[in-house]
Scaffold this active site. Sequence first.
Site, PDB file in Angstrom:
ATOM      1  N   GLY A  12       0.822  -1.216   0.000  1.00  0.00           N
ATOM      2  CA  GLY A  12       0.000   0.000   0.000  1.00  0.00           C
ATOM      3  C   GLY A  12       0.852   1.260   0.000  1.00  0.00           C
ATOM      4  O   GLY A  12       2.026   1.251   0.379  1.00  0.00           O
ATOM      5  N   ARG A  16      -1.775   8.477   3.876  1.00  0.00           N
ATOM      6  CA  ARG A  16      -2.018   9.318   5.056  1.00  0.00           C
ATOM      7  C   ARG A  16      -0.747   9.611   5.851  1.00  0.00           C
ATOM      8  O   ARG A  16      -0.746  10.455   6.724  1.00  0.00           O
ATOM      9  CB  ARG A  16      -3.085   8.652   5.947  1.00  0.00           C
ATOM     10  CG  ARG A  16      -4.458   8.622   5.305  1.00  0.00           C
ATOM     11  CD  ARG A  16      -5.387   7.613   5.970  1.00  0.00           C
ATOM     12  NE  ARG A  16      -5.131   6.242   5.517  1.00  0.00           N
ATOM     13  CZ  ARG A  16      -5.808   5.171   5.939  1.00  0.00           C
ATOM     14  NH1 ARG A  16      -6.769   5.312   6.841  1.00  0.00           N
ATOM     15  NH2 ARG A  16      -5.521   3.963   5.479  1.00  0.00           N
ATOM     16  N   GLN A  77       2.861  -6.528  -6.371  1.00  0.00           N
ATOM     17  CA  GLN A  77       1.487  -6.211  -6.765  1.00  0.00           C
ATOM     18  C   GLN A  77       1.596  -4.993  -7.689  1.00  0.00           C
ATOM     19  O   GLN A  77       1.913  -3.892  -7.229  1.00  0.00           O
ATOM     20  CB  GLN A  77       0.657  -5.876  -5.514  1.00  0.00           C
ATOM     21  CG  GLN A  77      -0.801  -5.614  -5.807  1.00  0.00           C
ATOM     22  CD  GLN A  77      -1.541  -5.056  -4.598  1.00  0.00           C
ATOM     23  OE1 GLN A  77      -0.926  -4.569  -3.643  1.00  0.00           O
ATOM     24  NE2 GLN A  77      -2.858  -5.113  -4.627  1.00  0.00           N
ATOM     25  N   GLY A  82      -6.170  -2.894  -3.709  1.00  0.00           N
ATOM     26  CA  GLY A  82      -6.826  -3.326  -2.479  1.00  0.00           C
ATOM     27  C   GLY A  82      -6.205  -4.579  -1.888  1.00  0.00           C
ATOM     28  O   GLY A  82      -5.417  -5.277  -2.535  1.00  0.00           O
ATOM     29  N   THR A  83      -6.585  -4.854  -0.635  1.00  0.00           N
ATOM     30  CA  THR A  83      -5.974  -5.967   0.102  1.00  0.00           C
ATOM     31  C   THR A  83      -6.332  -7.326  -0.526  1.00  0.00           C
ATOM     32  O   THR A  83      -5.528  -8.257  -0.478  1.00  0.00           O
ATOM     33  CB  THR A  83      -6.407  -5.942   1.577  1.00  0.00           C
ATOM     34  OG1 THR A  83      -7.835  -5.754   1.648  1.00  0.00           O
ATOM     35  CG2 THR A  83      -5.736  -4.807   2.337  1.00  0.00           C
ATOM     36  N   GLU A 159     -16.079  -1.719   5.907  1.00  0.00           N
ATOM     37  CA  GLU A 159     -15.025  -0.701   6.014  1.00  0.00           C
ATOM     38  C   GLU A 159     -15.616   0.618   6.502  1.00  0.00           C
ATOM     39  O   GLU A 159     -16.784   0.926   6.236  1.00  0.00           O
ATOM     40  CB  GLU A 159     -14.353  -0.506   4.648  1.00  0.00           C
ATOM     41  CG  GLU A 159     -13.496  -1.680   4.245  1.00  0.00           C
ATOM     42  CD  GLU A 159     -12.462  -2.033   5.303  1.00  0.00           C
ATOM     43  OE1 GLU A 159     -11.560  -1.237   5.572  1.00  0.00           O
ATOM     44  OE2 GLU A 159     -12.575  -3.128   5.900  1.00  0.00           O
ATOM     45  N   ASN A 174     -11.894  -5.011  12.879  1.00  0.00           N
ATOM     46  CA  ASN A 174     -11.126  -6.064  12.223  1.00  0.00           C
ATOM     47  C   ASN A 174      -9.653  -5.683  12.287  1.00  0.00           C
ATOM     48  O   ASN A 174      -9.258  -4.617  11.826  1.00  0.00           O
ATOM     49  CB  ASN A 174     -11.599  -6.149  10.763  1.00  0.00           C
ATOM     50  CG  ASN A 174     -10.648  -6.936   9.886  1.00  0.00           C
ATOM     51  OD1 ASN A 174     -10.052  -7.912  10.339  1.00  0.00           O
ATOM     52  ND2 ASN A 174     -10.518  -6.507   8.632  1.00  0.00           N
ATOM     53  N   ASN A 391      45.210  15.300  11.041  1.00  0.00           N
ATOM     54  CA  ASN A 391      45.171  14.103  10.196  1.00  0.00           C
ATOM     55  C   ASN A 391      44.827  14.406   8.754  1.00  0.00           C
ATOM     56  O   ASN A 391      44.938  13.550   7.904  1.00  0.00           O
ATOM     57  CB  ASN A 391      44.177  13.085  10.766  1.00  0.00           C
ATOM     58  CG  ASN A 391      42.777  13.657  10.891  1.00  0.00           C
ATOM     59  OD1 ASN A 391      42.614  14.851  11.143  1.00  0.00           O
ATOM     60  ND2 ASN A 391      41.767  12.820  10.730  1.00  0.00           N
TER      61      ASN A 391
HETATM   62  C1  UD1 Z   1      -7.507  -2.716   6.546  1.00  0.00           C
HETATM   63  C2  UD1 Z   1      -8.806  -3.511   6.536  1.00  0.00           C
HETATM   64  C3  UD1 Z   1      -9.646  -3.052   7.723  1.00  0.00           C
HETATM   65  C4  UD1 Z   1      -8.858  -3.253   9.005  1.00  0.00           C
HETATM   66  C5  UD1 Z   1      -7.513  -2.573   8.942  1.00  0.00           C
HETATM   67  C6  UD1 Z   1      -6.684  -3.030  10.127  1.00  0.00           C
HETATM   68  C7  UD1 Z   1      -9.365  -4.005   4.210  1.00  0.00           C
HETATM   69  C8  UD1 Z   1     -10.206  -3.644   3.046  1.00  0.00           C
HETATM   70  N1  UD1 Z   1      -9.509  -3.272   5.297  1.00  0.00           N
HETATM   71  O1  UD1 Z   1      -7.847  -1.348   6.377  1.00  0.00           O
HETATM   72  O2  UD1 Z   1     -10.846  -3.808   7.777  1.00  0.00           O
HETATM   73  O3  UD1 Z   1      -9.604  -2.736  10.096  1.00  0.00           O
HETATM   74  O4  UD1 Z   1      -6.793  -2.952   7.759  1.00  0.00           O
HETATM   75  O5  UD1 Z   1      -5.444  -2.345  10.191  1.00  0.00           O
HETATM   76  O6  UD1 Z   1      -8.577  -4.944   4.123  1.00  0.00           O
HETATM   77  N2  UD1 Z   1      -2.051  -3.189   0.972  1.00  0.00           N
HETATM   78  C9  UD1 Z   1      -1.487  -3.831  -0.113  1.00  0.00           C
HETATM   79  N3  UD1 Z   1      -2.034  -3.644  -1.342  1.00  0.00           N
HETATM   80  C10 UD1 Z   1      -3.127  -2.876  -1.540  1.00  0.00           C
HETATM   81  C11 UD1 Z   1      -3.707  -2.232  -0.430  1.00  0.00           C
HETATM   82  C12 UD1 Z   1      -3.148  -2.418   0.823  1.00  0.00           C
HETATM   83  O7  UD1 Z   1      -0.482  -4.537   0.019  1.00  0.00           O
HETATM   84  O8  UD1 Z   1      -3.572  -2.778  -2.694  1.00  0.00           O
HETATM   85  C13 UD1 Z   1      -1.434  -3.397   2.311  1.00  0.00           C
HETATM   86  C14 UD1 Z   1      -0.967  -2.130   2.968  1.00  0.00           C
HETATM   87  O9  UD1 Z   1       0.385  -1.877   2.662  1.00  0.00           O
HETATM   88  C15 UD1 Z   1      -1.144  -2.443   4.447  1.00  0.00           C
HETATM   89  C16 UD1 Z   1      -2.310  -3.412   4.466  1.00  0.00           C
HETATM   90  O10 UD1 Z   1      -2.408  -3.938   3.162  1.00  0.00           O
HETATM   91  O11 UD1 Z   1      -0.010  -3.062   5.011  1.00  0.00           O
HETATM   92  C17 UD1 Z   1      -3.618  -2.757   4.858  1.00  0.00           C
HETATM   93  O12 UD1 Z   1      -3.893  -1.715   3.942  1.00  0.00           O
HETATM   94  P1  UD1 Z   1      -4.474  -0.326   4.436  1.00  0.00           P
HETATM   95  O13 UD1 Z   1      -4.684   0.519   3.245  1.00  0.00           O
HETATM   96  O14 UD1 Z   1      -3.651   0.216   5.543  1.00  0.00           O
HETATM   97  O15 UD1 Z   1      -5.907  -0.816   4.963  1.00  0.00           O
HETATM   98  P2  UD1 Z   1      -6.802  -0.157   6.077  1.00  0.00           P
HETATM   99  O16 UD1 Z   1      -7.555   0.961   5.488  1.00  0.00           O
HETATM  100  O17 UD1 Z   1      -6.008   0.104   7.289  1.00  0.00           O
HETATM  101 CA    CA Z   2      -3.834   0.042   7.818  1.00  0.00          CA
END
Ligand code: UD1
Ligand code: CA
Length: 463
Positions: A12, A16, A77, A82-83, A159, A174, A391
């Site tokens: 990600g 922020r 990726q 997204g996750t 979310e 979560n 030196n």
């Molecule tokens: C995510 C969860 C949320 C949870 C929170 C906990 C989802 C949709 N939401 O939200 O429910 O409460 O974590 O901390 O999963 N990442 C990738 N690739 C992407 C997007 C993100 O590798 O395309 C990685 C980020 O680097 C990070 C993690 O996934 O390490 C979570 O991503 P982030 O954008 O921080 O999700 P949150 O909004 O915190």
């Molecule tokens: Ca996060």
Amino acid sequence: MTGLAVIILAAGQGKRMKSTLPKVLHRVAGIPMLQYALEAAQRLEPEAIIPVIGHERQQVRDFLATQQHLPLTVVEQPEQRGTGDAIMVTKSALGARIHTILILNGDVPLLTDHTIERMLSLHESEQPSITMLTATMPDPTGYGRVIRSKNDRVSKIVEHADATPEERNVAEINAGTYVATRSFLFQALDDIQPKNAQNEYYLTDAVEIAVAKGKGVAALMVADPAETYGVNKRADLARVEAIMRERIRERVMADGVTLVDPQSTYIDQAVELGQDTVVYPHTILEGATTVGQNCVIRSGVRVTNSVLGSSVTILDSSVISDSRIADKSVVGPFAHLRPGSVLQQRAKVGNFVEMKNTVLGEGSKASHLSYLGDAQIGTRVNIGAGTITCNYDGSTKHKTVIEDDTFVGSNSSFVAPVTIGSGALIAAGSTITKDVPSQDLGIARSKQVNKPARGLKRKRDKA
Ligand code: UD1
Ligand code: CA
């Protein structure tokens, strides 16, 4: 653990954080936060550890290249969609033996081994499609909320951006840490659509799919919500940092180290401190630093990437980096040991002394106001107050060698390269430009002339 792969989400952008450094490389107690997840994974001895990288991938890759001791399979990726998409891209990297997948986040560094182990055993005993970690947060803003049905079973995750005002009132969040059965996980990901406020493939949608089509969801609620704190902005980073430092202080005190004022003592994760060492207030011990037993570290000291033996005393307001200090040596107050400073046993470096790339031999002393750079100083040498090694000639650094049992008078300078033989005596105020043989007196200053009756009285007469 056989059949286990650990996927670490680290692709990600971390918008922020407002940073050019990828979020997962921001440091918590001296190490990149990604390292916490990597090491937690390693302690499980899985078949594979798979960091998913993307945003600023080269910087993350460079960091991962320093972690040679870990069996990493790095997956890129291409687009941060997204996750859910982040897990999807690992599909082809998973070996045939993998049946269980632990998903960790690169931005949740406080999670403990104990909690991870509890999740794995819950998954093992209940055999759901997915096991998730939840926590009750005083302020759940920003997290995905855990929605439970009337019978208290988890039904889905919503979310923050997609939640209704009612759902936002839910305090159970979560944590983003899951254990999933491989076959279920990749089937579920095929069904996930980016139909939400962020147009992303949400991994969290796998929970609702597990309820509808799979073998259900197991949820473990962690007792201390701090374990699940995610770092999304700098204020989160500061909060996590404070908790991590508190944990480190508790650990070193449990190991028999006295911290006179724990709150003002900053100890990095990789630092090791020996038993009965006493650390005074307002001190910073950072990087790969090791301190032996029975040391005393007084206030205002910063030690970075250095090795201190036993019974070493560092007096107030000294700065020490990339240096080695052997047993029973004393440093400071107000000393500056720059990289490559080596103090052998019982050496003493006193007030306002700066050293760099210099060895000070056993029992030797440089007690006041000196600069010792690129010097090799033997045993039992006395370096007088105000001694300077010259030196640097403007383009190259040169070496000063001062052999054993030499006595250097105050305010001497050594124009390097120069060698002083053992047992030599350097007269105070000398500017030494030539080698001094062993046992000789080296004297290099202009002769004093006294002019009779030309003292202060003369000035007064003129006025
Ligand atoms: C995510 C969860 C949320 C949870 C929170 C906990 C989802 C949709 N939401 O939200 O429910 O409460 O974590 O901390 O999963 N990442 C990738 N690739 C992407 C997007 C993100 O590798 O395309 C990685 C980020 O680097 C990070 C993690 O996934 O390490 C979570 O991503 P982030 O954008 O921080 O999700 P949150 O909004 O915190
Ligand atoms: Ca996060």
